[in-house]
Design an enzyme around this catalytic site. Structure first.
Site, mmCIF file in Angstrom:
data_model
loop_
_atom_site.group_PDB
_atom_site.id
_atom_site.type_symbol
_atom_site.label_atom_id
_atom_site.label_comp_id
_atom_site.label_asym_id
_atom_site.label_seq_id
_atom_site.Cartn_x
_atom_site.Cartn_y
_atom_site.Cartn_z
ATOM 1 N N VAL A 61 0.811 -1.209 0.000
ATOM 2 C CA VAL A 61 0.000 0.000 0.000
ATOM 3 C C VAL A 61 0.850 1.267 0.000
ATOM 4 O O VAL A 61 1.817 1.371 0.751
ATOM 5 C CB VAL A 61 -0.909 0.033 1.258
ATOM 6 N N CYS A 62 0.477 2.191 -0.865
ATOM 7 C CA CYS A 62 1.082 3.523 -0.788
ATOM 8 C C CYS A 62 -0.002 4.559 -1.037
ATOM 9 O O CYS A 62 -1.183 4.220 -1.163
ATOM 10 C CB CYS A 62 2.244 3.677 -1.757
ATOM 11 N N GLY A 63 0.386 5.802 -1.131
ATOM 12 C CA GLY A 63 -0.595 6.866 -1.252
ATOM 13 C C GLY A 63 -1.366 6.830 -2.556
ATOM 14 O O GLY A 63 -2.570 7.028 -2.596
#
Lengths: 165, 90
Positions: free
Chosen positions: B6-8
């Site tokens: 997960v990232c932005g």
């Protein structure tokens, strides 16, 4: 597309000066604009991303991957590279201070996987990353990347799973 | 088994982490499906995943999910990723 191919020399700044993380991202954004990948609007979008979500883009010691999402401000997939003469703080608990900011613009979610794999390899290779940080000119930096890229291709004799040679 | 990174935005750091996690899993001989997600879709995706890999800054944003949420500090460090995945899998 190899890493050196996706980085036109106009998109590279070496030994640049920034007073804070916003200015460091702005330099990376200027590089993307100079390389023809984005408009100025994208630079602000990259800054807004960190304002909103925090310094999660600082993903390795001394290294930030500045980016935002695909938007009309992205003209094509591309990268920029900024090495800083004096590192700046992004507020990252584990990876501050940052001395290299790579700007990433992408038109979709997976058109840039090969480029990212090579980038990850370059940052993860301590000796190569040190040489990249020390490069005095964009030409020197690109030369290091090209040398590393061709060495990497020689080493990758085994094709990835599911692909025929 | 499903693992999500997960990232932005789902295009930059999570993609990089996905590639390195896949490499680590191959090294461990573990068969898993690794997906990159942005923080907006991660909460939904995390409901059906067993492991979530993300950065310290985003770990709190994932919220309450049944998956094990693992914080990775250095996304390019194969050793850190392998060690933390081994712990999570045992």
């Amino acid at each position: 597309m190899t890493l050196a191919d996706s980085l036109p020399s106009e998109a590279v700044r070496t030994q640049a000066h920034a007073t804070d993380w916003r200015e460091a991202i702005r330099l990376a954004g200027d590089g993307l604009v100079a390389g023809g990948a984005t408009t100025d609007v994208y630079t602000q979008e990259m800054i807004d991303t960190v304002e909103r979500l925090g310094p999660y883009i600082v993903i390795a010691p001394g290294f930030a991957l500045a980016h935002s999402r695909p938007s009309p401000a992205v003209l094509r997939t591309g990268l920029s590279w900024v090495s800083l003469a004096e590192p700046v703080e992004f507020g990252s608990e584990h990876n501050d201070p940052v001395s290299v900011v790579v700007g990433l613009a992408a038109t979709d979610h997976d058109g840039h996987i090969g480029m990212m794999a090579e980038l990850a390899g370059a940052i993860g290779d301590d000796a190569l990353f040190a040489r990249l940080k020390q490069a005095e000119t964009p030409e020197q930096l690109l030369e290091e990347l090209r040398a590393a890229g061709s060495a990497g291709q020689d080493a990758a004799a085994t094709p990835p799973e599911g692909e025929t040679p | 088994m499903k693992i999500i990174t997960v990232c932005g935005m789902g295009i930059g750091t999570s993609v990089l982490l996905k590639m390195n996690a896949e490499k680590a899993l191959r090294g461990l001989g573990v068969d898993a499906d690794v997906e990159a997600a942005d923080i907006g879709t991660a909460r939904g995706a995390a409901r059906t995943a067993e492991i979530v890999l993300t950065s310290a800054d985003l770990a709190d944003e994932i919220g309450d999910v049944p998956a094990k949420v693992i914080v990775i500090n250095n996304f390019t460090n194969a050793e850190e990723i392998t060690t933390k995945l081994t712990e999570a899998l045992s």
